[in-house]
Design a protein around this motif. Structure first.
Motif, PDB file in Angstrom:
ATOM      1  N   ARG A 126      35.430  47.864  25.043  1.00 16.02           N
ATOM      2  CA  ARG A 126      35.515  47.105  26.292  1.00 16.02           C
ATOM      3  C   ARG A 126      36.950  46.701  26.579  1.00 16.02           C
ATOM      4  N   ALA A 127      37.186  46.298  27.826  1.00 21.99           N
ATOM      5  CA  ALA A 127      38.551  45.970  28.264  1.00 21.99           C
ATOM      6  C   ALA A 127      39.181  44.893  27.387  1.00 21.99           C
ATOM      7  N   ASN A 163      34.108  50.354  31.110  1.00 17.37           N
ATOM      8  CA  ASN A 163      34.315  49.200  31.992  1.00 17.37           C
ATOM      9  C   ASN A 163      33.058  48.347  32.019  1.00 17.37           C
ATOM     10  N   THR A 178      42.366  40.134  31.086  1.00 12.70           N
ATOM     11  CA  THR A 178      42.245  41.253  30.153  1.00 12.70           C
ATOM     12  C   THR A 178      41.121  42.202  30.568  1.00 12.70           C
ATOM     13  N   GLY A 179      40.321  41.834  31.537  1.00 18.35           N
ATOM     14  CA  GLY A 179      39.188  42.663  31.943  1.00 18.35           C
ATOM     15  C   GLY A 179      38.655  42.168  33.280  1.00 18.35           C
ATOM     16  N   ARG A 181      37.948  45.320  33.797  1.00 18.68           N
ATOM     17  CA  ARG A 181      38.277  46.735  33.956  1.00 18.68           C
ATOM     18  C   ARG A 181      39.295  47.143  32.896  1.00 18.68           C
ATOM     19  N   CYS A 182      39.126  48.321  32.320  1.00 27.15           N
ATOM     20  CA  CYS A 182      40.070  48.848  31.337  1.00 27.15           C
ATOM     21  C   CYS A 182      41.280  49.394  32.079  1.00 27.15           C
ATOM     22  N   SER A 183      42.447  48.841  31.795  1.00 29.51           N
ATOM     23  CA  SER A 183      43.599  49.320  32.547  1.00 29.51           C
ATOM     24  C   SER A 183      44.525  50.231  31.744  1.00 29.51           C
ATOM     25  N   ALA A 189      37.911  56.473  29.901  1.00 33.75           N
ATOM     26  CA  ALA A 189      37.203  55.223  30.215  1.00 33.75           C
ATOM     27  C   ALA A 189      36.048  55.517  31.163  1.00 33.75           C
TER      28      ALA A 189
END
Ligand SMILES: Cc1cc2nc3c(=O)[nH]c(=O)nc-3n(C[C@H](O)[C@H](O)[C@H](O)COP(=O)(O)OP(=O)(O)OC[C@H]3O[C@@H](n4cnc5c(N)ncnc54)[C@H](O)[C@@H]3O)c2cc1C
Ligand code: SF4
Ligand code: SF4
Ligand code: FES
Lengths: 374, 289
Positions: A126-127, A163, A178-179, A181-183, A189
């Motif tokens: 996870r993000a 995500n 930090t989330g 969403r995975c950046s 992803a």
């Protein structure tokens, strides 16, 4: 094959069953797959092989001191958030033999391990946990001294991120930025849609792995549905934390009466530090065979909540829970910034869920800020 | 494939930063009750050749099957080949070290930590305040001063121990004094042989009139003693950033991995053990920090 390798940074769509093809490709490439699976009424990270090993159709309900699995009324593949495990279990394991020594006629020699480090593919990161891994990178590989075991595992790891479209009851990644969403920090992803996955390509390795998987370019409709899901997730955070001037807040309140208040509830059990994906403290122990021929230096997870942790000749420097909880929170949210340039909390909520008495750092901090009423 | 995957090379055992180097004990010098100084020479001449340290740094000493302990280097930084450590028996490791004799082999890794800022103090008067084993990490400073006496103004050593028999390095005081260093000694409790002062170390400050514009204080000893040293130094207007303390915390790794030696924003194994008072003031007075 070129047309079958998607572009770096591109978005493709894969069907849900096609995820098995990715698992197979990773295994063929020599990876051990580590992913979510149900064990003893919790979703933990363990070795998996098949898509059916992951908790399809399960959700986790989380609140302070509470964790419960329930059946979903759909077949969502990643319809849960994070459990008691984090990836640090695999990158810096709870117990790790650092090296061994053997007594020789004239002293001792150091023994080399010839076992290659494991090559993990982490499934469903996870993000918040991607950021947590980046935080531990700062501890173990980006400082003046590099920890070779962590470094080898980390460099070899493949990261399949997911995500979060349904944040959990104790999640507050949005406030920590930090989330959900995975950046960055992933090879691939996924965003789970009703009937397929949208898959973002984060690295050349990720793109290459997709060459063994059936995929098609993402359409505008799928992209907009994923965007909408992420926007909705932001509004469904279980919790929030006011991060304004956190280090100053804590440094200015080392003698706040609230520390004694927490100490009345906290059991000093160290659960919070064990489940936290960024906590890195350890003990180094000496093990030896009976005759003392060989010995090994073994690193084991430790916690600032343990009494021995602050031991020096003459006594324990943090002899009570008040001092230890203050150390923990002040490290996470104040001195961590001095040490590593980032906060030591990514908002995953694990410490809140897995605290046997439901202590919630977001509320403790609000109380210290003078905002919360407990 | 990812380029990092192609790298097959894997040698963490020899490459691990926590691997000690074997060293031979060449001399054992009893210092006081339960305290001995060990002179060490690295078994591998190349390691010995390359080894350098600064005053105030420490090594991790290792005994196979027993464990490791952080021990300051107590010898002259200008003679790194005769590496000395003054060890007080405290627990497992120091107990096991105390049973070793010349010829024994011990693991050494280091040097770790920062150092007493002897360069920044050039041109200043020095007040060196030590309690008990705290003189060990300060002795390299004294050796440095002996070699560079003209670099410093008035140099005063205030040294204390619980009992006369606990005083470290008494045989060297005359040599220090012959280099125009004032050595003032006190004990907490006298015995029949003792003719000197009785009382805790910070009391020795009462007689001092340091010039705040050109004084640097170095102190190491029990934390309670250092509290009073800081108090007395501040009362004499020595600037906070010219009062240096060497702090002790539990240390398991010495390379900022284990987290045990944290002191607020710092890791004492990396950013310390020597810190100026201005950096630690917010935490130094916080109880049980
Ligand atoms: C930077 C630095 C420099 C140092 N320099 C020196 C030096 O020059 N010389 C020196 O002698 N020391 C020095 N020390 C201190 C030394 O590292 C410690 O005393 C170290 O703990 C000794 O290791 P040990 O294994 O012998 O003792 P430990 O096993 O750590 O035990 C210390 C004492 O505590 C007792 N003990 C251990 N664990 C517990 C517990 N959980 N509860 C109650 N009692 C317990 C033991 O029985 C023993 O009495 C230094 C420390 C630091 C951090
Ligand atoms: S402190 Fe708690 S919420 Fe923050 S990262 Fe650690 S476990 Fe997650
Ligand atoms: S805060 Fe909760 S989980 Fe952490 S040590 Fe205290 S009781 Fe245990
Ligand atoms: S001794 Fe391990 S972090 Fe400093």
């Amino acid at each position: 094959m070129t047309e079958q390798t998607p572009l770096l940074g591109g978005q493709v769509v894969i069907s849900k069953p096609a995820l098995q093809q990715l698992f197979d490709a990773l295994r063929t490439a020599g990876y051990s797959l580590i992913g979510p699976t149900v064990r003893e009424d919790a979703i933990v990270y363990d070795e998996i092989a098949q898509l059916t090993d992951i908790p399809i159709g399960w959700a986790d309900e989380q609140a302070p001191g509470t964790y419960r699995l329930r059946r979903r009324d759909d077949q969502a593949h990643f319809g849960f958030v994070v459990g008691p495990h984090s990836w640090k279990r695999y990158l810096s394991p709870p117990s790790l033999r650092l090296f061994a020594t053997r007594r020789t006629g004239d002293g001792f020699s150091v023994e080399t391990s010839n076992d290659p480090p494991p090559r993990y593919a982490f499934i469903g990161v996870r993000a918040c946990d991607l950021v947590a891994i980046a935080v531990q990178d700062r501890v173990f590989v980006e400082g003046p001294v590099q920890e070779p075991h962590y470094k080898a595992r980390r460099e070899r790891a493949f990261v399949l991120a997911v995500n979060c479209t349904e944040p959990g009851g104790t999640c507050f990644c949005a406030s920590m930025r930090t989330g959900p969403r995975c950046s960055s920090g992933f090879d691939l992803a996924l965003t789970e849609l009703d009937d397929a996955f949208l898959c973002e390509v984060g690295s050349a390795l990720g793109a290459q792995m997709l060459s063994a998987v059936e995929w098609r370019p993402a359409g505008a409709f799928e992209l907009s549905r994923a965007r909408q899901a992420m926007a909705d997730a932001l509004t469904r955070m279980g919790r929030g934390l006011n991060t304004h001037n956190l280090p100053e807040l804590l440094y200015d309140n080392l003698e706040h009466p609230h520390w004694a208040n927490v100490a009345e509830r906290c059991l000093s059990c160290a659960n919070c530090t064990m489940v936290c994906p960024t906590c890195f403290c350890s003990d180094v122990q000496e093990t030896s065979d009976l005759v003392g021929e060989t010995a090994a230096r073994v690193r084991v997870w430790d916690s600032c909540f343990n009494r021995e942790f602050s031991y020096v000749f003459g006594g324990h420097l943090r002899p009570n829970t008040r001092a230890r909880y203050r150390q923990w929170l002040t490290h996470k949210l104040a001195s961590w910034t001095d040490q590593y340039g980032v906060l030591g909390c990514v908002g995953c909520g694990r410490c809140i869920t897995w605290c046997p008495v439901g202590i919630d750092l977001t509320q403790e901090l609000a109380a210290i800020r003078g905002e919360g009423q407990l | 494939m990812n380029s990092t995957l192609a790298k097959g090379h894997w040698s963490p055992a020899t490459g691990h930063p926590m691997v000690p180097q074997p060293a031979v004990i060449t001399h054992v010098q009893p210092e006081a009750h339960g305290v001995m100084t060990y002179t060490l020479g690295f078994r591998d001449p190349a390691v010995g050749e390359a080894y350098r340290f600064h005053p105030g740094q420490f090594n991790m000493l290792y005994l196979p099957g027993i464990g490791e302990a952080a021990i300051s280097i107590s010898s002259d930084p200008a003679e790194p080949a005769a590496l000395r450590h003054t060890v007080r028996i405290a627990g497992n490791v120091t107990q096991a070290i105390s049973r070793m004799e010349a010829g024994g082999v011990i693991g050494v890794r280091g040097p770790y930590g920062n150092s007493w800022p002897v360069d920044r103090a050039v041109g200043n008067d020095l007040i060196i305040v030590a309690g008990g084993i705290g003189l060990a990490p300060l002795r390299p400073v004294i050796y440095h001063v002996l070699r560079h006496r003209a670099d410093y103004g008035k140099v005063t050593i205030l040294n204390g121990a619980r009992l006369p028999a606990d005083l470290l390095y008494p045989q060297e005081y005359d040599d220090w004094r012959s280099h125009d260093i004032e050595v003032v000694v006190t004990v907490d409790r006298a015995d029949e042989t003792w003719k000197g002062r009785v009382g805790v170390v910070p009391i020795l400050f009462y007689a001092l009139r340091p010039d705040p514009k050109r004084t640097t204080v170095f102190t190491c000893g029990p934390e309670i003693m250092m509290h009073f040293v800081v108090y007395e130094a501040l009362a004499r207007r020595v600037p906070k950033d010219r009062i240096y303390l060497s702090l002790e915390r539990n240390m398991k790794c010495a390379v900022a991995f284990c987290g045990r030696c944290q002191y607020g924003p710092t890791f004492l194994c990396k950013d310390g053990p020597v810190l100026s008072y201005d950096r630690i003031e917010p935490f130094f007075t916080v109880e049980e920090f």
